[in-house]
Design a protein around this motif. Sequence first.
Motif, PDB file in Angstrom:
ATOM      1  N   ASN A 104       0.756  -1.493   0.211  1.00 59.00           N
ATOM      2  CA  ASN A 104      -0.251   0.322  -0.126  1.00 59.00           C
ATOM      3  C   ASN A 104       1.092   1.635   0.032  1.00 59.00           C
ATOM      4  OD1 ASN A 104      -3.017  -1.514   0.184  1.00 59.00           O
ATOM      5  ND2 ASN A 104      -2.047  -2.029   1.877  1.00 59.00           N
ATOM      6  N   GLU A 105       0.296   2.401  -0.611  1.00 60.92           N
ATOM      7  CA  GLU A 105       1.717   3.540  -0.207  1.00 60.92           C
ATOM      8  C   GLU A 105       1.659   3.881   0.853  1.00 60.92           C
ATOM      9  OE1 GLU A 105      -1.112   7.066  -2.269  1.00 60.92           O
ATOM     10  OE2 GLU A 105      -1.751   6.247  -3.435  1.00 60.92           O
ATOM     11  N   ASP A 106       0.991   3.364   2.163  1.00 65.83           N
ATOM     12  CA  ASP A 106       1.798   3.856   3.222  1.00 65.83           C
ATOM     13  C   ASP A 106       2.758   2.701   3.786  1.00 65.83           C
ATOM     14  OD1 ASP A 106       0.834   1.774   4.130  1.00 65.83           O
ATOM     15  OD2 ASP A 106      -0.916   2.720   5.517  1.00 65.83           O
ATOM     16  N   GLY A 107       3.184   2.070   2.787  1.00 62.37           N
ATOM     17  CA  GLY A 107       4.119   1.132   2.819  1.00 62.37           C
ATOM     18  C   GLY A 107       3.957  -0.655   3.670  1.00 62.37           C
ATOM     19  N   SER A 108       2.405  -0.215   4.194  1.00 66.97           N
ATOM     20  CA  SER A 108       2.054  -1.526   4.706  1.00 66.97           C
ATOM     21  C   SER A 108       1.753  -3.019   3.875  1.00 66.97           C
ATOM     22  CB  SER A 108       0.262  -1.088   5.466  1.00 66.97           C
ATOM     23  OG  SER A 108      -0.546  -0.668   4.698  1.00 66.97           O
TER      24      SER A 108
END
Length: 113
Positions: A104-108
């Motif tokens: 995901n964009e947040d790195g998750s």
Amino acid sequence: MIRTILTFRPAPEAIAEIEKIYAAGDVLAYSLEQTRALASELAVGIDDADRPEVVVTALWPDEAAYQEWLDHPRRAAVAPGLPELVGPVGAARRYEVRQRVVKNEDGSIGRDA
């Protein structure tokens, strides 16, 4: 979820023209706009410079979504000149996606399928 993979081996000098046709017709984006496709890519093999393979992949939510693209009345008109460059192209191979992980964009990490 279904992944389709279409491969062909055009003459090496045709690769740049194929890429131009895809870009000029915005083929990948058009297929996403006109159907329920989730993603699509065009890739050119780098392992065999003498006869590189071109691979077009797409991710579909289901078989019916892919069939909608096959049946789309303007599908053939989106990339004029392509058949002459790639030669006879068989049907795309279809695969059922059974496991999928995305960043995901947040790195998750997200998991689905």
